[in-house]
Design a protein around this motif. Structure first.
Motif, PDB file in Angstrom:
ATOM      1  N   PHE A  55       0.882  -1.169   0.000  1.00 15.31           N
ATOM      2  CA  PHE A  55       0.000   0.000   0.000  1.00 15.31           C
ATOM      3  C   PHE A  55       0.915   1.212   0.000  1.00 15.31           C
ATOM      4  O   PHE A  55       2.125   1.087   0.253  1.00 15.31           O
ATOM      5  N   ASP A  56       0.353   2.384  -0.233  1.00 11.96           N
ATOM      6  CA  ASP A  56       1.169   3.591  -0.319  1.00 11.96           C
ATOM      7  C   ASP A  56       1.766   3.934   1.041  1.00 11.96           C
ATOM      8  O   ASP A  56       1.045   4.172   2.001  1.00 11.96           O
ATOM      9  N   PHE A  57       3.090   3.930   1.130  1.00  8.23           N
ATOM     10  CA  PHE A  57       3.748   4.282   2.395  1.00  8.23           C
ATOM     11  C   PHE A  57       4.574   5.554   2.246  1.00  8.23           C
ATOM     12  O   PHE A  57       4.797   6.034   1.128  1.00  8.23           O
ATOM     13  N   GLY A  58       5.014   6.091   3.395  1.00  5.59           N
ATOM     14  CA  GLY A  58       5.564   7.445   3.382  1.00  5.59           C
ATOM     15  C   GLY A  58       7.062   7.583   3.513  1.00  5.59           C
ATOM     16  O   GLY A  58       7.607   8.666   3.302  1.00  5.59           O
ATOM     17  N   SER A  59       7.769   6.522   3.833  1.00  8.42           N
ATOM     18  CA  SER A  59       9.179   6.673   4.181  1.00  8.42           C
ATOM     19  C   SER A  59      10.112   6.708   2.975  1.00  8.42           C
ATOM     20  O   SER A  59      11.313   6.901   3.135  1.00  8.42           O
ATOM     21  N   VAL A  60       9.581   6.505   1.788  1.00  8.23           N
ATOM     22  CA  VAL A  60      10.395   6.637   0.577  1.00  8.23           C
ATOM     23  C   VAL A  60       9.800   7.785  -0.236  1.00  8.23           C
ATOM     24  O   VAL A  60       8.593   7.814  -0.485  1.00  8.23           O
ATOM     25  N   ASP A  61      10.623   8.757  -0.603  1.00  9.20           N
ATOM     26  CA  ASP A  61      10.148   9.889  -1.399  1.00  9.20           C
ATOM     27  C   ASP A  61      10.073   9.469  -2.860  1.00  9.20           C
ATOM     28  O   ASP A  61      11.094   9.294  -3.515  1.00  9.20           O
ATOM     29  N   GLU A  62       8.844   9.343  -3.334  1.00 10.86           N
ATOM     30  CA  GLU A  62       8.635   8.833  -4.696  1.00 10.86           C
ATOM     31  C   GLU A  62       9.138   9.801  -5.762  1.00 10.86           C
ATOM     32  O   GLU A  62       9.352   9.413  -6.914  1.00 10.86           O
ATOM     33  N   ALA A  63       9.297  11.067  -5.383  1.00  9.18           N
ATOM     34  CA  ALA A  63       9.704  12.079  -6.367  1.00  9.18           C
ATOM     35  C   ALA A  63      11.213  12.124  -6.538  1.00  9.18           C
ATOM     36  O   ALA A  63      11.717  12.784  -7.443  1.00  9.18           O
TER      37      ALA A  63
ATOM     38  N   PRO B 109      -1.806   1.478  -4.190  1.00  5.15           N
ATOM     39  CA  PRO B 109      -0.463   0.895  -4.105  1.00  5.15           C
ATOM     40  C   PRO B 109       0.646   1.935  -3.940  1.00  5.15           C
ATOM     41  O   PRO B 109       0.491   3.094  -4.337  1.00  5.15           O
ATOM     42  N   GLU B 110       1.749   1.482  -3.383  1.00  6.14           N
ATOM     43  CA  GLU B 110       2.945   2.308  -3.245  1.00  6.14           C
ATOM     44  C   GLU B 110       3.449   2.738  -4.631  1.00  6.14           C
ATOM     45  O   GLU B 110       3.483   1.933  -5.566  1.00  6.14           O
ATOM     46  N   GLY B 111       3.852   4.014  -4.724  1.00  7.60           N
ATOM     47  CA  GLY B 111       4.283   4.541  -6.016  1.00  7.60           C
ATOM     48  C   GLY B 111       5.708   4.204  -6.400  1.00  7.60           C
ATOM     49  O   GLY B 111       6.016   4.071  -7.593  1.00  7.60           O
ATOM     50  N   SER B 112       6.596   4.042  -5.407  1.00  8.21           N
ATOM     51  CA  SER B 112       8.010   3.853  -5.762  1.00  8.21           C
ATOM     52  C   SER B 112       8.261   2.501  -6.418  1.00  8.21           C
ATOM     53  O   SER B 112       9.304   2.289  -7.019  1.00  8.21           O
TER      54      SER B 112
HETATM   55 CA    CA Z   1       4.486   6.296  -1.127  1.00  9.47          CA
END
Ligand code: CA
Length: 652
Positions: free
Chosen positions: A206-214, A233-236
Motif C-alpha cells: 500500500f502507499d507508504f511514506g518513508s520513501v520519497d517517490e519524487a 499501491p505504493e508509487g516507488s
Molecule cells: Ca508512497
C-alpha cells in the motif's frame, strides 16, 4: 459539538450516543461513472467541507474549489458531472480545530507521494484478461508462504531482470528470468515456481511514506511499515509514480502474473498505525481513528507514535472496507496483519465473516503477528495468542514459540535452540509438530491457526542466527557445513510441523544480512536477494524444494483440523531425539500410508528402531528427494545423520 479538546473528543468518540448518531453505512469514497463522479467523505465533526480540483498529481494550480453538501450521519457529498477520470483532488475539512487540506481516506489512486487523490476509472487500469484472472486453488496441504519485499525481489543486477523493472512490481511479470540472464539458474518468479511455494507474501505494498517517490530511489530504502494511503499501491514500486493510474495497473499485472504461475498473493497490511499525525484519517476526523490516552494524547501501542482504534465503529468499517476492496479489486489471496494484537477480536472475526461472503472468500488467508509494539489503550479482547480460542479457526498467528524452539530466541543473538543443541530443547519440538494443539502453553482451536516458521523479515535471517550462535565473530559469507546442516534440520522440522509453513525469502539459499537484525532502512544492497547465492546454495534450495513437495504429497500434514494433530503418535526416544508417526487419513490421496519422522540435533550418528512394517527412506539430512527416485527399504532400524531430519514412509 466540540472536538477541539482531545480529552472531550475521546469521551465523545467512545460514547454510544456518537456511535448511534454517526455510524454511517452508505457508500464512501469516489464513485466513478463515465457520466459523472460522486465523492463522499465521512466527517461528522466538520463544519464545512470543500473539494479542491487539480489537473495534475503535483504542482500546477487548483482549478476549482467546490463546497460539499452535508448529508446524514456525518457524510458529505458532491457530484461532479462528466468523465472525471484522471482528475486529482483534495478535501479542505474545516473543524473547530481549523482547516486541513487532506487526501481522501478512500482514494483509489493518487499522485506522487499520495498527497493528491485521483479519480480513476478502474476498468481502464485492468490489464488484458484481468476479468478472467482468478485465485488459484491452493488447498491447505499445499500451502507454504514465501515473504519478500518488492524491492528485494529484483534489485540485484544479477537477477536477470531488466534494469527498468528492477525493484518494481513489473519484475514479477517476468517468468523466465535466470542468473545474469544466462539461462541456467532460475531467479525471481522462475525460482519460485521451481521451489514450489504456494503464496508470495509481499511486505507493504500500500502507499507508504518513508520513501520519497519524487526523488531517485538509488539511495533510498525502507520496508514501508508506515502507511499514508491504505487503499492504493505504493508509487516507488511503479515505473511512474506521478500518474496515479500507473501503479494501479502495474500492481494488477503483478498479481495476474503470480496467479498465472499458480501462486497466490498475500498482502502485508498495516492498519495499526499511520506514518504521521498529519494523515488522511486525522485530517478528516481529528482524533477519531486513533486510540487516546486519558489525557487525550495519542496512545502508542504500535511503537510508531499512534495506534488505530479498530473498536470505534467507523474505524472498524474503514479497515474492513479496505481489506474487502483489495480482495475484490486486486484479487488478493490473503492478508497478513502487522501487530494484529492491536486489533480487537470482534473486528477480526467480523472481517473474516465478510471475506467469507466473497466468491471463494473462505480460501482467502488471514493471519498476523499476535502481539503489540508498546503499551496499548485497547481495552477489549486483543487478537493475540492468548485469545486464539476466541478467534475464528481460519485466523492464524505467527508462532514465535515454534520459531524460538527450533532456532533459539531472536532477541539475544547467542541463544541456541533445538537445532544448535539447546539442553532440554526437545520438549517444545513435539509441541510445535502438533501445532501446539496438545500443549498447555498455547490453546489454538486447530492447526489452521498456527503459522510455523523460523525466519521472517524481522530479526536475524536463519543463516545469520545459526552463525551467531556458532561463532563469536562469524564470517557470514563462509560456507559453514555445520550451519548448513542445522539449516536443513530447521527446515526439516518446521516443514513437517502441522500449521501453515512460512519462510523469509532467501532462507532457502542461506540469506545473510551480515548479522544486521533490523534492516528496515539499511541500504538496498544489504536487503536485496543475492541471486548468486541461490546458485551457490543450490543444494539447500533443492532441499527446501523436496520437502515442500513431500509435504504436499502427504496432505494430512497440512491439515487444519484438530483431530489430525491429535492423531500424531510420539515415540519415547533417547533425548534430544524426537520421533513421531502419522498415518494418512482415509482416502486423502497420500503417497504413503504412514509417515515416520525423526529429528537428530546432535553432532553424532544415532540409530533408532522402526515400528513394524516395511519403511522406505524418503528424506534424510542431505537429500529430501530420495522419495522421487529408487526407494531404499529399511527394516528394523535406521541411522540418523548428525543434525538431520529423517523422513520415512510406509508403502501400504
Ligand atoms: Ca508512497
Amino acid at each position: 459539538m466540540s472536538a477541539i479538546n482531545p480529552v472531550t473528543s475521546k469521551a465523545l468518540f467512545e460514547s454510544d450516543a456518537f456511535a448511534q448518531q454517526y455510524s454511517y453505512d452508505g457508500p464512501l469514497g469516489p464513485d466513478y461513472t463515465p457520466q459523472g463522479t460522486y465523492l463522499r467523505l465521512w466527517a461528522p465533526t466538520a463544519l464545512r467541507v470543500s473539494v479542491n480540483l487539480y489537473r495534475r498529481g503535483d504542482g500546477g494550480f487548483c482549478i476549482g474549489t467546490l463546497p460539499m453538501e452535508r448529508r446524514e450521519k456525518g457524510a458529505w457529498t458532491i457530484y461532479l458531472p462528466g468523465d472525471k477520470h484522471g482528475l486529482y483532488y483534495t478535501f479542505t475539512v474545516q473543524t473547530e480545530d481549523g482547516a486541513r487540506e487532506t487526501g481522501d481516506p478512500y482514494a483509489r489512486a493518487a499522485g506522487v507521494n499520495g498527497i493528491r487523490s485521483m479519480i480513476v476509472d478502474l476498468r481502464r487500469t485492468d490489464p488484458p484478461d484481468w476479468a478472467e484472472d482468478c485465485r488459484p486453488d491452493l488447498p491447505p496441504s499445499r500451502r507454504a508462504i514465501w515473504e519478500v519485499s518488492v524491492r528485494d525481489f529484483s534489485q540485484d543486477p544479477a537477477s536477470g531482470v531488466p534494469r527498468r523493472f528492477q525493484g518494481k512490481y513489473l519484475a514479477f511479470t517476468l517468468g523466465t528470468t535466470t542468473l545474469d540472464g544466462r539461462g541456467a539458474c532460475p531467479t525471481g518468479l522462475n525460482h519460485l515456481r521451481w521451489l514450489g511455494v504456494s503464496h508470495v507474501q509481499l511486505m507493504p505494498v500500500f502507499d507508504f511514506g518513508s520513501v520519497d517517490e519524487a526523488k531517485p530511489l538509488r539511495r533510498q530504502y525502507n520496508w514501508g511499515y508506515d502507511p499514508t494511503n491504505y487503499n492504493l499501491p505504493e508509487g516507488s514500486y511503479s515505473t511512474d509514480p506521478f500518474h496515479g493510474e500507473v501503479r494501479v495497473r502495474e500492481f494488477k499485472q503483478m498479481v495476474q502474473a503470480i496467479h498465472q504461475a499458480g501462486m497466490g498473493v498475500v498482502m502485508d497490511v498495516v492498519y495499526n498505525h499511520t506514518y504521521r499525525y498529519e494523515n488522511v484519517l486525522n485530517g478528516t476526523v481529528p482524533y477519531y481513528f486513533f486510540r487516546q490516552n486519558e489525557d487525550g494524547s495519542f496512545s502508542n501501542g504500535s511503537g510508531c507514535g499512534n495506534e488505530f482504534a479498530s473498536e470505534r465503529p467507523m474505524a472498524r468499517r474503514f479497515l474492513i472496507d479496505s481489506v474487502l476492496y483489495w480482495a475484490r479489486e486486486y484479487h488478493i489471496d490473503g492478508f497478513r496483519f502487522d501487530l494484529m494484537g492491536l486489533y480487537d477480536v470482534d473486528t477480526m472475526n467480523l472481517l473474516r465473516a465478510e471475506l467469507d461472503k466473497l466468491p471463494g472468500g473462505e480460501e482467502i488467508l488471514m493471519y498476523g503477528e499476535p502481539w503489540q509494539g508498546g503499551q496499548s489503550q485497547l481495552h477489549r479482547y486483543e487478537a493475540n495468542k492468548n485469545n486464539l480460542s476466541m478467534l475464528s479457526e481460519r485466523i492464524g498467528v505467527f508462532c514465535d514459540d515454534t520459531r524460538d524452539a527450533i532456532k533459539g530466541g531472536c532477541f539475544d543473538a547467542r541463544t541456541p535452540g533445538y537445532v544448535q543443541g539447546k539442553p532440554g530443547g526437545f520438549w517444545d519440538i513435539g509441541a510445535a509438530v502438533a501445532a501446539w494443539c496438545r500443549s498447555d502453553r498455547l490453546s489454538p482451536r486447530a492447526p489452521s491457526q498456527i503459522i510455523s516458521y523460523v525466519s521472517a523479515h524481522d530479526n536475524f535471517t536463519l543463516w545469520d542466527k545459526l552463525m551467531l550462535v556458532r561463532y563469536k565473530k562469524p564470517d557470514f559469507m563462509t560456507n559453514d557445513t555445520i550451519a548448513l546442516a542445522q539449516n536443513r534440520l530447521a527446515a526439516g522440522i518446521y516443514l513437517t510441523c502441522m500449521g501453515t509453513p512460512f519462510m523469509q525469502a532467501g532462507e532457502e539459499f542461506a540469506r545473510t544480512k551480515k548479522g544486521q537484525g533490523n534492516s528496515y532502512r539499511s541500504p538496498a544492497s544489504l536487503n536485496q536477494l543475492d541471486w548468486k547465492r541461490a546458485s551457490q546454495y543450490r543444494g539447500l534450495v533443492d532441499y527446501y524444494r523436496g520437502l515442500l513437495a513431500l509435504r504436499a504429497a502427504f496432505p494430512r500434514l497440512g491439515s487444519g483440523n484438530r483431530e489430525d494433530a491429535d492423531a500424531i503418535r510420539f515415540f519415547s526416544l533417547e533425548p534430544p531425539l524426537v520421533g513421531w508417526q502419522l498415518d494418512a487419513a482415509e482416502g486423502d490421496g497420500a503417497c504413503w500410508s504412514s509417515l515416520l519422522v525423526f529429528y537428530n540435533p546432535t553432532e553424532n550418528y544415532k540409530s533408532v528402531s522402526l515400528p513394524e512394517g516395511e519403511w522406505r527412506l524418503l528424506s534424510d539430512g542431505i537429500s529430501s528427494s530420495l522419495w522421487r527416485g529408487e526407494l531404499v527399504t529399511r527394516n528394523g532400524r535406521v541411522s540418523l545423520l548428525p543434525y538431520s531430519a529423517t523422513i520415512l514412509g510406509r508403502w501400504n
